[in-house]
Write a protein that holds these residues in place. Sequence first.
Motif, PDB file in Angstrom:
ATOM      1  N   ARG A   1      -0.717   3.497   2.874  1.00  0.00           N
ATOM      2  CA  ARG A   1      -0.598   2.738   1.583  1.00  0.00           C
ATOM      3  C   ARG A   1      -1.450   1.533   1.589  1.00  0.00           C
ATOM      4  O   ARG A   1      -1.977   0.956   2.562  1.00  0.00           O
ATOM      5  CB  ARG A   1       1.075   2.072   1.608  1.00  0.00           C
ATOM      6  CG  ARG A   1       2.034   2.885   1.415  1.00  0.00           C
ATOM      7  CD  ARG A   1       2.100   3.426   0.197  1.00  0.00           C
ATOM      8  NE  ARG A   1       3.479   4.569   0.177  1.00  0.00           N
ATOM      9  CZ  ARG A   1       3.324   5.963   0.315  1.00  0.00           C
ATOM     10  NH1 ARG A   1       2.309   6.267   0.686  1.00  0.00           N
ATOM     11  NH2 ARG A   1       4.287   6.548   0.106  1.00  0.00           N
ATOM     12  N   ASP A   2      -2.295   1.287   0.401  1.00  0.00           N
ATOM     13  CA  ASP A   2      -3.337   0.339   0.375  1.00  0.00           C
ATOM     14  C   ASP A   2      -2.934  -0.899  -0.173  1.00  0.00           C
ATOM     15  O   ASP A   2      -1.512  -1.214  -0.471  1.00  0.00           O
ATOM     16  CB  ASP A   2      -4.272   0.841  -0.646  1.00  0.00           C
ATOM     17  CG  ASP A   2      -3.934   1.426  -2.096  1.00  0.00           C
ATOM     18  OD1 ASP A   2      -2.850   0.720  -2.347  1.00  0.00           O
ATOM     19  OD2 ASP A   2      -4.698   1.864  -2.733  1.00  0.00           O
ATOM     20  N   ALA A   3      -3.923  -1.760  -0.196  1.00  0.00           N
ATOM     21  CA  ALA A   3      -3.437  -3.284  -0.723  1.00  0.00           C
ATOM     22  C   ALA A   3      -2.827  -3.366  -1.968  1.00  0.00           C
ATOM     23  O   ALA A   3      -1.912  -4.168  -2.347  1.00  0.00           O
ATOM     24  CB  ALA A   3      -4.735  -4.057  -0.456  1.00  0.00           C
TER      25      ALA A   3
ATOM     26  N   TYR B   1       0.906  -3.111  -1.974  1.00  0.00           N
ATOM     27  CA  TYR B   1       1.370  -4.285  -1.654  1.00  0.00           C
ATOM     28  C   TYR B   1       1.439  -5.421  -2.499  1.00  0.00           C
ATOM     29  O   TYR B   1       2.044  -6.565  -2.264  1.00  0.00           O
ATOM     30  CB  TYR B   1       1.063  -4.783  -0.215  1.00  0.00           C
ATOM     31  CG  TYR B   1       1.707  -4.027   0.970  1.00  0.00           C
ATOM     32  CD1 TYR B   1       3.115  -3.958   1.314  1.00  0.00           C
ATOM     33  CD2 TYR B   1       1.239  -2.629   1.547  1.00  0.00           C
ATOM     34  CE1 TYR B   1       3.575  -3.153   2.076  1.00  0.00           C
ATOM     35  CE2 TYR B   1       1.850  -2.014   2.490  1.00  0.00           C
ATOM     36  CZ  TYR B   1       3.166  -2.190   2.886  1.00  0.00           C
ATOM     37  OH  TYR B   1       3.769  -1.435   3.606  1.00  0.00           O
ATOM     38  N   ALA B   2       0.609  -5.074  -3.492  1.00  0.00           N
ATOM     39  CA  ALA B   2       0.462  -6.318  -4.533  1.00  0.00           C
ATOM     40  C   ALA B   2       1.605  -6.464  -5.342  1.00  0.00           C
ATOM     41  O   ALA B   2       1.980  -7.501  -6.071  1.00  0.00           O
ATOM     42  CB  ALA B   2      -0.629  -5.922  -5.597  1.00  0.00           C
TER      43      ALA B   2
ATOM     44  N   ARG C   1       1.323  -5.620  12.928  1.00  0.00           N
ATOM     45  CA  ARG C   1       1.034  -5.826  11.744  1.00  0.00           C
ATOM     46  C   ARG C   1      -0.458  -5.821  11.810  1.00  0.00           C
ATOM     47  O   ARG C   1      -1.240  -6.649  12.175  1.00  0.00           O
ATOM     48  CB  ARG C   1       1.266  -7.253  11.136  1.00  0.00           C
ATOM     49  CG  ARG C   1       0.931  -7.388   9.537  1.00  0.00           C
ATOM     50  CD  ARG C   1       1.537  -8.566   8.960  1.00  0.00           C
ATOM     51  NE  ARG C   1       1.689  -9.630   9.963  1.00  0.00           N
ATOM     52  CZ  ARG C   1       2.457 -10.318  10.443  1.00  0.00           C
ATOM     53  NH1 ARG C   1       3.691  -9.966  10.324  1.00  0.00           N
ATOM     54  NH2 ARG C   1       2.426 -11.464  11.169  1.00  0.00           N
TER      55      ARG C   1
ATOM     56  N   HIS D   1      -2.342  -4.766   6.907  1.00  0.00           N
ATOM     57  CA  HIS D   1      -1.986  -5.246   5.527  1.00  0.00           C
ATOM     58  C   HIS D   1      -1.607  -6.997   5.761  1.00  0.00           C
ATOM     59  O   HIS D   1      -1.119  -7.314   6.942  1.00  0.00           O
ATOM     60  CB  HIS D   1      -0.849  -4.675   5.127  1.00  0.00           C
ATOM     61  CG  HIS D   1      -1.249  -3.206   4.489  1.00  0.00           C
ATOM     62  ND1 HIS D   1      -2.092  -3.009   3.543  1.00  0.00           N
ATOM     63  CD2 HIS D   1      -0.699  -1.978   5.091  1.00  0.00           C
ATOM     64  CE1 HIS D   1      -2.234  -1.644   3.517  1.00  0.00           C
ATOM     65  NE2 HIS D   1      -1.464  -1.054   4.322  1.00  0.00           N
ATOM     66  N   ASP D   2      -1.889  -7.821   4.894  1.00  0.00           N
ATOM     67  CA  ASP D   2      -1.665  -9.113   4.885  1.00  0.00           C
ATOM     68  C   ASP D   2      -0.161  -9.162   4.321  1.00  0.00           C
ATOM     69  O   ASP D   2      -0.042  -9.743   2.976  1.00  0.00           O
ATOM     70  CB  ASP D   2      -2.770  -9.882   4.208  1.00  0.00           C
ATOM     71  CG  ASP D   2      -2.340 -11.451   4.025  1.00  0.00           C
ATOM     72  OD1 ASP D   2      -1.663 -11.730   4.945  1.00  0.00           O
ATOM     73  OD2 ASP D   2      -2.646 -11.965   3.279  1.00  0.00           O
ATOM     74  N   VAL D   3       0.870  -8.919   5.020  1.00  0.00           N
ATOM     75  CA  VAL D   3       2.194  -8.891   4.783  1.00  0.00           C
ATOM     76  C   VAL D   3       2.907  -9.796   5.707  1.00  0.00           C
ATOM     77  O   VAL D   3       2.511 -10.038   6.798  1.00  0.00           O
ATOM     78  CB  VAL D   3       2.789  -7.585   4.321  1.00  0.00           C
ATOM     79  CG1 VAL D   3       2.122  -6.879   3.245  1.00  0.00           C
ATOM     80  CG2 VAL D   3       2.667  -6.545   5.594  1.00  0.00           C
TER      81      VAL D   3
ATOM     82  N   ASP E   1       3.611  -3.166   9.590  1.00  0.00           N
ATOM     83  CA  ASP E   1       2.976  -1.985   8.819  1.00  0.00           C
ATOM     84  C   ASP E   1       2.692  -0.688  10.023  1.00  0.00           C
ATOM     85  O   ASP E   1       2.764   0.401   9.538  1.00  0.00           O
ATOM     86  CB  ASP E   1       1.351  -2.081   8.367  1.00  0.00           C
ATOM     87  CG  ASP E   1       0.336  -2.654   9.194  1.00  0.00           C
ATOM     88  OD1 ASP E   1       0.688  -2.397  10.411  1.00  0.00           O
ATOM     89  OD2 ASP E   1      -0.611  -3.515   8.890  1.00  0.00           O
TER      90      ASP E   1
END
Length: 380
Positions: free
Chosen positions: A172-174, A177-178, A230, A233-235, A239
Amino acid sequence: MPSRLVRRESGLAHGKRLRVAVVGAGAIAGSHRAAYRAHHDDVDLVAAADVDEARVLDFCATTEHAKPYRDLDTLLAEQKPDLVSICTPPGLHVEQTKKVLESGAWVWCEKPPCRSLAEYDEMISAEREGGPYVSFVYQQRSGSAVARFRALLAKGELGRPLVAHCQTTWYRDAAYYAVPWRGRWETEGGGPAMGHGIHQMDLLLHLLAGEGDSDGGDGEWAEVQAMTARLVHDVETEDVSTALVRFGSGALATVVNSVLSPDEVSRIRIDCERATVELTHLYGHVAENWRYTPAPHANRIETEPAEDVGSSHAAALKPVLDAYRAGRRPPCGGRDGRRVLEFVAALYKAAFTGQSVRRGEIGPGDPFYRAMAGAEGKDR
């Protein structure tokens, strides 16, 4: 407590079609629409609701005559459906499920069921004996090949399960997660262990549990050790996660969940005394995705199911409709539907505490009962 509606008589029992509706007209709603079409003789899709007017109008335009709504309350009051699909983000599942059950309709709810064991128990407490009930969409355990494995295991033809591997390695790409509710503890409840790997983990636990219904038998998972990270991803959530699992039978398993893997695959491998069984697919499986390799000392095993029914929402819907006819709890609900959510909670607790977690230890007094990230929530 206000008086509740009496469970409706099943329309199917009288040869009538069930009135069904969909809440949440996003991408996954298409799978529910297809499932209802596959059971057209038994159900009539009469309505859909979504806060996005354009989206619900587009969804209803692809149906026979479903009426669009902007809110669930109006839909329930006007259409009085018998069964409602909930296809909204997990943070909305508890409130919407309780509303539907209060109206007297049954619920077919997408995964993850909710964000915590506490929320799951809250939803189930809104059920009544004989219905209405809620069932959750774990479609990967549907299909004839799954039933065939469980039958072979129950008859002893495979011998004892010894070693297993469960893998959900997706990408899954950025942009994925948008979407604002993804990757956040408060709205999604977890990372790939909750939103992606939950299907394969549920299937693994279902395969090994045998005929029991989360009754604590030897086929149930007993202990988990885990790590999460993680890495990309910036979540808020992880991940990637890994886990080591011990079952009551003594069997051991490894579990890997990732959204960092360009070569995407879903895989379950179970080494039994008399055969290795491997399932390799991505989002759904048929008989040809299953491979049986007998041990050198074992006789040939008849592994082909009598009929090749693949995993799908349509296949998962049938037992829900059958349960409605009979007025009994459907599969993937109650204790049966709770099994994998408890496993996910144990995985997170083990990862955050660095200690092994045993089945049954996460109760109302445990911080991981109310949130998959424990007491720290989004600060983890």
